[in-house]
Design a protein around this motif. Sequence first.
Motif, PDB file in Angstrom:
ATOM      1  N   ILE A   1       0.749  -0.929   0.008  1.00  0.00           N
ATOM      2  CA  ILE A   1      -0.017  -0.219  -0.167  1.00  0.00           C
ATOM      3  C   ILE A   1       0.600   0.916   0.089  1.00  0.00           C
ATOM      4  CG2 ILE A   1      -1.701   0.787   1.354  1.00  0.00           C
ATOM      5  CD1 ILE A   1      -2.949  -1.727   2.841  1.00  0.00           C
ATOM      6  N   THR A   2       1.232   1.232  -1.450  1.00  0.00           N
ATOM      7  CA  THR A   2       2.328   2.428  -1.104  1.00  0.00           C
ATOM      8  C   THR A   2       2.396   3.654  -2.796  1.00  0.00           C
ATOM      9  OG1 THR A   2       4.331   1.624  -2.597  1.00  0.00           O
ATOM     10  CG2 THR A   2       3.738   1.296  -0.540  1.00  0.00           C
ATOM     11  N   ALA A   3       2.969   4.262  -2.569  1.00  0.00           N
ATOM     12  CA  ALA A   3       2.533   5.509  -3.627  1.00  0.00           C
ATOM     13  C   ALA A   3       2.929   4.837  -5.495  1.00  0.00           C
ATOM     14  CB  ALA A   3       3.591   6.451  -3.992  1.00  0.00           C
ATOM     15  N   GLU A   4       3.462   3.196  -5.409  1.00  0.00           N
ATOM     16  CA  GLU A   4       4.389   2.627  -5.911  1.00  0.00           C
ATOM     17  C   GLU A   4       2.850   2.081  -6.894  1.00  0.00           C
ATOM     18  OE1 GLU A   4       6.762   3.049  -4.017  1.00  0.00           O
ATOM     19  OE2 GLU A   4       7.584   4.225  -5.123  1.00  0.00           O
ATOM     20  N   ALA A   5       2.119   1.657  -5.836  1.00  0.00           N
ATOM     21  CA  ALA A   5       0.854   0.579  -6.395  1.00  0.00           C
ATOM     22  C   ALA A   5       0.278   1.580  -7.537  1.00  0.00           C
ATOM     23  CB  ALA A   5      -0.099   0.695  -5.911  1.00  0.00           C
ATOM     24  N   LEU A   6       0.237   2.994  -7.890  1.00  0.00           N
ATOM     25  CA  LEU A   6       0.183   3.762  -8.685  1.00  0.00           C
ATOM     26  C   LEU A   6       0.171   3.800  -9.798  1.00  0.00           C
ATOM     27  CD1 LEU A   6      -2.171   6.149  -9.208  1.00  0.00           C
ATOM     28  CD2 LEU A   6      -0.918   7.688  -8.822  1.00  0.00           C
ATOM     29  N   ALA A   7       0.122   2.631 -10.894  1.00  0.00           N
ATOM     30  CA  ALA A   7       0.316   2.168 -11.836  1.00  0.00           C
ATOM     31  C   ALA A   7      -0.172   1.273 -12.784  1.00  0.00           C
ATOM     32  CB  ALA A   7       2.115   1.270 -11.880  1.00  0.00           C
ATOM     33  N   ALA A   8      -0.432   1.263 -14.118  1.00  0.00           N
ATOM     34  CA  ALA A   8      -1.370   1.186 -14.683  1.00  0.00           C
ATOM     35  C   ALA A   8      -0.740  -0.437 -14.818  1.00  0.00           C
ATOM     36  CB  ALA A   8      -2.215   1.755 -16.171  1.00  0.00           C
ATOM     37  N   PRO A   9      -1.774  -0.901 -16.158  1.00  0.00           N
ATOM     38  CA  PRO A   9      -1.127  -2.457 -16.502  1.00  0.00           C
ATOM     39  C   PRO A   9      -0.648  -2.383 -17.737  1.00  0.00           C
ATOM     40  CG  PRO A   9      -3.734  -2.234 -16.199  1.00  0.00           C
ATOM     41  CD  PRO A   9      -3.498  -0.856 -15.584  1.00  0.00           C
ATOM     42  N   ALA A  10       0.467  -2.685 -18.206  1.00  0.00           N
ATOM     43  CA  ALA A  10       1.270  -3.026 -19.250  1.00  0.00           C
ATOM     44  C   ALA A  10       0.252  -2.841 -20.570  1.00  0.00           C
ATOM     45  CB  ALA A  10       2.344  -4.151 -19.756  1.00  0.00           C
ATOM     46  N   PRO A  11       0.756  -1.605 -21.653  1.00  0.00           N
ATOM     47  CA  PRO A  11       0.116  -1.243 -22.627  1.00  0.00           C
ATOM     48  C   PRO A  11      -0.036  -2.821 -23.309  1.00  0.00           C
ATOM     49  CG  PRO A  11       1.975   0.782 -22.139  1.00  0.00           C
ATOM     50  CD  PRO A  11       2.058  -0.891 -21.728  1.00  0.00           C
ATOM     51  N   GLY A  12      -1.403  -2.445 -23.811  1.00  0.00           N
ATOM     52  CA  GLY A  12      -1.628  -4.135 -24.736  1.00  0.00           C
ATOM     53  C   GLY A  12      -2.298  -5.125 -24.429  1.00  0.00           C
ATOM     54  N   THR A  13      -1.727  -4.909 -22.279  1.00  0.00           N
ATOM     55  CA  THR A  13      -2.692  -5.835 -21.573  1.00  0.00           C
ATOM     56  C   THR A  13      -4.288  -6.095 -21.706  1.00  0.00           C
ATOM     57  OG1 THR A  13      -1.208  -5.787 -19.699  1.00  0.00           O
ATOM     58  CG2 THR A  13      -3.140  -6.485 -18.861  1.00  0.00           C
ATOM     59  N   ARG A  14      -4.419  -7.007 -22.246  1.00  0.00           N
ATOM     60  CA  ARG A  14      -6.075  -7.338 -22.173  1.00  0.00           C
ATOM     61  C   ARG A  14      -7.123  -7.331 -21.069  1.00  0.00           C
ATOM     62  NH1 ARG A  14      -9.734  -8.629 -26.200  1.00  0.00           N
ATOM     63  NH2 ARG A  14      -8.602  -8.809 -27.833  1.00  0.00           N
ATOM     64  N   LEU A  15      -8.127  -6.854 -20.961  1.00  0.00           N
ATOM     65  CA  LEU A  15      -8.353  -6.487 -19.260  1.00  0.00           C
ATOM     66  C   LEU A  15      -9.493  -7.172 -19.414  1.00  0.00           C
ATOM     67  CD1 LEU A  15      -8.637  -2.882 -18.594  1.00  0.00           C
ATOM     68  CD2 LEU A  15      -6.604  -4.281 -18.395  1.00  0.00           C
ATOM     69  N   SER A  16     -10.009  -8.052 -18.041  1.00  0.00           N
ATOM     70  CA  SER A  16     -10.975  -9.140 -17.573  1.00  0.00           C
ATOM     71  C   SER A  16     -11.897  -8.807 -16.849  1.00  0.00           C
ATOM     72  CB  SER A  16      -9.888 -10.146 -17.832  1.00  0.00           C
ATOM     73  OG  SER A  16      -9.310 -10.477 -18.700  1.00  0.00           O
ATOM     74  N   PRO A  17     -12.499  -7.494 -17.197  1.00  0.00           N
ATOM     75  CA  PRO A  17     -13.707  -6.757 -15.985  1.00  0.00           C
ATOM     76  C   PRO A  17     -14.527  -8.439 -15.615  1.00  0.00           C
ATOM     77  CG  PRO A  17     -13.546  -5.957 -18.340  1.00  0.00           C
ATOM     78  CD  PRO A  17     -12.959  -6.449 -18.701  1.00  0.00           C
ATOM     79  N   PRO A  18     -15.631  -8.695 -14.377  1.00  0.00           N
ATOM     80  CA  PRO A  18     -16.336  -9.520 -14.119  1.00  0.00           C
ATOM     81  C   PRO A  18     -17.583  -8.652 -14.828  1.00  0.00           C
ATOM     82  CG  PRO A  18     -16.399  -7.063 -12.731  1.00  0.00           C
ATOM     83  CD  PRO A  18     -14.677  -7.502 -13.585  1.00  0.00           C
ATOM     84  N   SER A  19     -18.427  -9.811 -15.164  1.00  0.00           N
ATOM     85  CA  SER A  19     -19.269  -9.784 -15.645  1.00  0.00           C
ATOM     86  C   SER A  19     -20.427  -9.237 -14.981  1.00  0.00           C
ATOM     87  CB  SER A  19     -20.098 -10.485 -16.506  1.00  0.00           C
ATOM     88  OG  SER A  19     -20.326 -11.780 -14.419  1.00  0.00           O
ATOM     89  N   GLY A  20     -20.187  -8.831 -13.335  1.00  0.00           N
ATOM     90  CA  GLY A  20     -21.014  -8.021 -13.185  1.00  0.00           C
ATOM     91  C   GLY A  20     -20.336  -7.069 -11.941  1.00  0.00           C
ATOM     92  N   PRO A  21     -20.542  -6.383 -10.433  1.00  0.00           N
ATOM     93  CA  PRO A  21     -20.171  -4.975 -10.273  1.00  0.00           C
ATOM     94  C   PRO A  21     -18.795  -6.019  -9.437  1.00  0.00           C
ATOM     95  CG  PRO A  21     -22.076  -5.498  -9.000  1.00  0.00           C
ATOM     96  CD  PRO A  21     -21.920  -7.005 -10.122  1.00  0.00           C
ATOM     97  N   VAL A  22     -17.499  -5.089  -9.448  1.00  0.00           N
ATOM     98  CA  VAL A  22     -16.337  -5.201  -8.609  1.00  0.00           C
ATOM     99  C   VAL A  22     -16.493  -5.147  -7.574  1.00  0.00           C
ATOM    100  CG1 VAL A  22     -13.693  -4.524  -9.050  1.00  0.00           C
ATOM    101  CG2 VAL A  22     -15.327  -3.842 -10.789  1.00  0.00           C
ATOM    102  N   PHE A  23     -17.017  -4.242  -6.697  1.00  0.00           N
ATOM    103  CA  PHE A  23     -17.709  -4.434  -5.352  1.00  0.00           C
ATOM    104  C   PHE A  23     -18.643  -4.759  -4.979  1.00  0.00           C
ATOM    105  CE2 PHE A  23     -13.542  -1.894  -6.140  1.00  0.00           C
ATOM    106  CZ  PHE A  23     -12.351  -2.590  -4.920  1.00  0.00           C
ATOM    107  N   GLY A  24     -18.842  -5.297  -3.469  1.00  0.00           N
ATOM    108  CA  GLY A  24     -20.151  -6.131  -3.697  1.00  0.00           C
ATOM    109  C   GLY A  24     -20.656  -6.806  -4.649  1.00  0.00           C
ATOM    110  N   PHE A  25     -21.847  -6.405  -4.735  1.00  0.00           N
ATOM    111  CA  PHE A  25     -23.496  -7.444  -5.182  1.00  0.00           C
ATOM    112  C   PHE A  25     -24.555  -6.745  -4.935  1.00  0.00           C
ATOM    113  CE2 PHE A  25     -22.987 -11.071  -1.816  1.00  0.00           C
ATOM    114  CZ  PHE A  25     -23.825 -10.517  -1.168  1.00  0.00           C
TER     115      PHE A  25
END
Length: 527
Positions: A503-527
Motif C-alpha cells: 500500500i504505497t505510491a508505487e501501486a499507482l501504476a496501470a497495467p502494461a500497454p496492450g494488456t487485455r483487461l478481464s472485467p467481471p460480468s457483475g459489480p467489482v465491489f459488492g454485489f
Amino acid sequence: MSVPLWITATPPAAHGELHIGHLAGPYVAADVLSRALRADGRPVLFTTGTAEHGSSVELRALRTGRKPEEVAEGYRQAICADLLRAGVVFDRIVHPRTADGYGSWVQDLFTRLRNEGVLAARTRLMPYCDTCDRWLHGAHANGTCPHCALPCDGNACPSCARPNSSGELLEPRCALCDTPAAMRRCRRLHLPLESFRDQLADYWAAAELPPRLAALCEQLIEDGLPDVAVCHPGEWGLPVPGEDFAGHRIDACFEAAAIPLFGYRLDLNAAPERAVHFCGFDHAFCQTVLLPALMLAQGIKLPQGFCVNEPLVLDDDSILPGEQPATVWALDLLTEFGSDSLRRHVLQTRPVGRAVHFSRAGLEQARQTLDATWNGWLIRLFARIRQDCAGRVPDAEPGGAGWPRLRELLLRTAEDLAVAYSPDSFDPRRAVALLDETVRSVDDFAHINAHERRRPTGHGRSMAATVAQLEVAGALSAWARPVMPEGADRLAAALGLPTGRAITAEALAAPAPGTRLSPPSGPVFGF
C-alpha cells in the motif's frame, strides 16, 4: 527471520452465531490491520480461538435440552464459516475441544501457577440455586453489578468491565429458573491480582492505553486489584488438576487468557516484537488485566497495544420480523449485502470511544455508495476501454485535464493510508474516508475528461486520461484490499495485476500497454 507482530482478537463464545456487533467490534478491524501489514511485507501472526467451555454454552444447552458439547461444536462451525464469509482470515484459531494438546497445556499451566503460589485457595460466598441444585457461576447468575449498578451476570460486567466472579453480584438470580439465589460458602482457587500491582501499573503505563481503558485500570489500582476466581464447581469445562478440587472446572475467564497464549505458544517460540490485542470493552478485563498477569507470572513482558471498541446499538429498523430483539445475524447480512458492503460499513461506523447505532438503512447506503460511485466509475472505465481500445490498455502516458493535481493528491493519499493502516495510529474509519475520496476524485476526473472524445483533436488526450484512471484503479486494487478484499481481488484480476501488493505510491501504476483487461460480468465491489 524477523519475529512477527502478533495480532489477537477476543475468542467469540460458542453459544451462538456471530452477529453484526462481532464484526463491527474486534474481527474485521483486526483483519484489516493483518492484511495491511502483510501487504507491507511485515510478518504477522493473527490468532483467535473459540470460547467453548464458557458458562454461556452450558446455559444454552440446559435451555434447549442439548448437551454442551453439541452446542459448542455446532456454533464453533458456524462462527468459523461466518468469519471466512466476512473475509476475516486467521492464521490460527484455537478450538479448545479439538486442538491437539490444548487441554493438557492449560492444565499444566494451571498446575504450574498453583505450585508457584500464583493461585491461592479462598473461601467466599457464591450464589447457589436450590431449585436447580446448581452453583451459579458466570452466565448462570443474573443480577446487578456492584460497581456500576447496571444489570450483568457473574462474568465481567458488560457496562463497566469489572469482574464479578467471587460472589460480588448484587441480588443474584438463577438465569435458568429465575429463582433468587442463596449465598453459600464455596472454596475455590483465585488469582490474587494485588500481588502484581506494581508490574501491571508499569505495564499499563508503557502500553499507552486508550483513555477509557486507562481509567478502568487506574480505578482497579485505586480500589485494590481483585482476587479473580479461576475455577468453580461444575460439570462443563476442563477439570482442575489435583484431588483437592475434584469436581471443579477451570473457569472460562482463565481460558480466555490462556487461549491467546496457546495460540502463539510463547513457551516454544521466540517472543514477537509486539502484540496488538483487539477486544470489546466488555472483554477488556480479560485482555488487559488477566492475560498480562498470566504473562508476567511466567516472566513474559511484551510491548503491547490495545484496540478497544464500544458496543454497537441496534436501531428499531435493524430488527426484522421473526428476529430476536437486538440481534442481527452476520450470516443473514453477509448473504444479503456481501462482505465488501458489510466490511466497509462496520469500519466506517466503527464504535470507538462511544457506542454507535447500527441500522439496516445505513448498511444499504454503504451498498449504494459502492454501486453508484465505485462500481459506476469502473463500469464506465471498462466500457470505454472496450469501445475505444478493443479491451486492451492503450499505449499512452497518463494525463488529462487536472491529472497533475489529482496525482499529487493521490501521492498524499498513499502516505495518509500508510498512517491509517499502521499499528501505531490504526484508524480504519480514516482509511475508508480516504478510499472514498480517491474514488470520488477520479470519478470527477473521468467525467471532466470524457468530453475529450468529442473533440476532433482530443483522441490522444482521451487515451492519456484513460491510462491515468487505470493507474488509480491499479492503486485501489492494493489500497482497498485490507478494507474490501473480495472486490479488490476482483479488480486486480480484471487488470491482470497481482493481489496483496504494498500500500504505497508505487501501486499507482496501470497495467502494461496492450494488456487485455478481464472485467467481471457483475459489480467489482459488492454485489
